[in-house]
Design a protein around this motif. Structure first.
Motif, mmCIF file in Angstrom:
data_model
loop_
_atom_site.group_PDB
_atom_site.id
_atom_site.type_symbol
_atom_site.label_atom_id
_atom_site.label_comp_id
_atom_site.label_asym_id
_atom_site.label_seq_id
_atom_site.Cartn_x
_atom_site.Cartn_y
_atom_site.Cartn_z
ATOM 1 N N ARG A 217 0.830 -1.204 0.000
ATOM 2 C CA ARG A 217 0.000 0.000 0.000
ATOM 3 C C ARG A 217 0.863 1.251 0.000
ATOM 4 O O ARG A 217 0.517 2.271 -0.593
ATOM 5 C CB ARG A 217 -0.914 0.017 1.230
ATOM 6 C CG ARG A 217 -1.878 1.214 1.271
ATOM 7 C CD ARG A 217 -2.703 1.267 2.534
ATOM 8 N NE ARG A 217 -1.872 1.502 3.719
ATOM 9 C CZ ARG A 217 -1.598 0.600 4.639
ATOM 10 N NH1 ARG A 217 -2.074 -0.632 4.538
ATOM 11 N NH2 ARG A 217 -0.830 0.886 5.675
ATOM 12 N N GLU A 218 2.014 1.170 0.689
ATOM 13 C CA GLU A 218 2.891 2.323 0.858
ATOM 14 C C GLU A 218 4.312 1.971 0.421
ATOM 15 O O GLU A 218 4.723 0.812 0.423
ATOM 16 C CB GLU A 218 2.921 2.768 2.329
ATOM 17 C CG GLU A 218 1.574 3.162 2.888
ATOM 18 C CD GLU A 218 1.632 3.404 4.383
ATOM 19 O OE1 GLU A 218 2.751 3.348 4.962
ATOM 20 O OE2 GLU A 218 0.567 3.617 4.980
ATOM 21 N N ASP B 21 -0.794 -3.724 1.787
ATOM 22 C CA ASP B 21 -2.216 -3.579 1.483
ATOM 23 C C ASP B 21 -2.940 -4.909 1.571
ATOM 24 O O ASP B 21 -3.923 -5.045 2.291
ATOM 25 C CB ASP B 21 -2.384 -2.980 0.081
ATOM 26 C CG ASP B 21 -3.838 -2.773 -0.292
ATOM 27 O OD1 ASP B 21 -4.644 -2.472 0.616
ATOM 28 O OD2 ASP B 21 -4.180 -2.897 -1.482
ATOM 29 N N ARG B 22 -2.436 -5.902 0.832
ATOM 30 C CA ARG B 22 -3.087 -7.206 0.778
ATOM 31 C C ARG B 22 -2.053 -8.329 0.852
ATOM 32 O O ARG B 22 -0.918 -8.179 0.432
ATOM 33 C CB ARG B 22 -3.890 -7.362 -0.517
ATOM 34 C CG ARG B 22 -5.214 -6.585 -0.513
ATOM 35 C CD ARG B 22 -6.240 -7.296 0.374
ATOM 36 N NE ARG B 22 -7.539 -6.651 0.359
ATOM 37 C CZ ARG B 22 -7.912 -5.705 1.231
ATOM 38 N NH1 ARG B 22 -7.061 -5.271 2.155
ATOM 39 N NH2 ARG B 22 -9.134 -5.213 1.178
ATOM 40 N N ALA C 216 5.077 1.638 -3.599
ATOM 41 C CA ALA C 216 3.654 1.379 -3.417
ATOM 42 C C ALA C 216 3.120 0.631 -4.626
ATOM 43 O O ALA C 216 3.457 0.946 -5.768
ATOM 44 C CB ALA C 216 2.906 2.689 -3.223
ATOM 45 N N SER D 67 -6.476 -8.419 4.051
ATOM 46 C CA SER D 67 -5.750 -7.418 4.811
ATOM 47 C C SER D 67 -4.854 -8.133 5.817
ATOM 48 O O SER D 67 -5.259 -9.153 6.406
ATOM 49 C CB SER D 67 -6.725 -6.502 5.548
ATOM 50 O OG SER D 67 -6.047 -5.737 6.534
#
Length: 266
Positions: free
Chosen positions: A119-120, A137-138, A230, A178
């Motif tokens: 995600r980042e 993120d996943r 990301a 998640s």
């Protein structure tokens, strides 16, 4: 086996060309260190980076990174104390349900992996497992199809790194979760070939916890002025030993909470 190609010691571009040519022609060859006996790890990563540059020039897109030799047993076998790193491009993605394209592979082997999608941006040094996991993120289950360019999968660590850690293909499972609340150290996987369980492991086989492998990757890349961006896909390393994928075989990885991935041998 291909005829030897001359590689002058220190010629990273030529070494990268030789390995990419072996990949394109689907031809196993002798190790790079046979021509470049003093090749060390920094030199091998230079070859790897040059090969990535050539991949991008021919139209591939960088999509992530992968770790190799993350299990302690594999590290002991290779005489090292840390995993290796390599690159993933879009040409290495195998869509779910598509049989292995054997015309692209020399001697494929399959191993189950826990896979992160970021995600980042994650940039070392100083990244801890907790910080690394917080940037995810996943989480997916996956199967990596490794495929060394070296005859009989025989190579030194420097050879393997130069060869992008035996990169081949990878397929992601159907379920992305998640990371919050997941017990990834105890995420279990059964590896099955033609309906028979051949190996099993948990996420703890990967540096004690897959997030430790992710942090290690971020910190090692940070030493080279690089980062995990990301959106990147990160293969955290084989949970079990890799198994040969014979023509017509079916390989399945059954994860406790991340679903099942099946790959047909083609």
């Amino acid at each position: 086996m291909a005829e030897p190609l001359e590689i002058r010691s220190g010629d990273a571009r030529r070494a990268a060309e030789v390995l990419l040519d072996a990949e394109r022609s689907v031809t196993a060859r002798g190790p790079i260190t046979a021509h470049w006996p003093d090749l060390d790890l920094p030199g091998a990563y230079t070859v790897q980076r040059e090969a990535l540059h050539q991949r991008l020039q021919r139209g591939e897109t960088l999509i992530g990174v992968k770790l190799g030799l993350t299990s302690r047993a594999k590290q002991i076998r290779m005489g090292i104390d840390a995993p290796s790193l390599a690159w993933l491009t879009d040409a290495m993605v195998l869509p779910a349900g598509v049989p292995l394209p054997r015309q692209r592979l020399i001697h494929p082997r399959a191993e189950p992996e826990i896979v992160f999608v970021m995600r980042e941006r994650l940039a070392g040094p100083g990244i801890t497992a907790a910080v690394a996991l917080g940037a995810v993120d996943r989480v997916y289950g996956g199967i990596e199809i490794i495929d060394s360019r070296y005859q009989d999968f025989k190579f030194t660590l420097a050879d393997a790194v130069a060869d992008n850690s035996s990169s081949g293909l990878f397929v992601l499972g159907p379920l992305g979760r998640s990371p919050e609340g997941m017990d990834l150290a105890h995420e279990a996987c059964l590896l099955e070939v033609d309906g028979q369980v051949v190996d099993s492991a948990t996420g703890a086989a990967v540096q004690g916890h897959p997030a430790e492998a992710l942090a290690l990757a971020a910190n090692a890349l940070g030493e080279r002025g690089l980062a995990i961006e990301a959106g990147a896909i990160v293969l955290t390393g084989g949970m079990t030993d890799a198994v040969h994928v014979q023509p017509g075989a079916s390989v399945a990885a059954h994860f406790s909470t991340l679903g099942t991935i099946t790959v047909a041998g083609g």
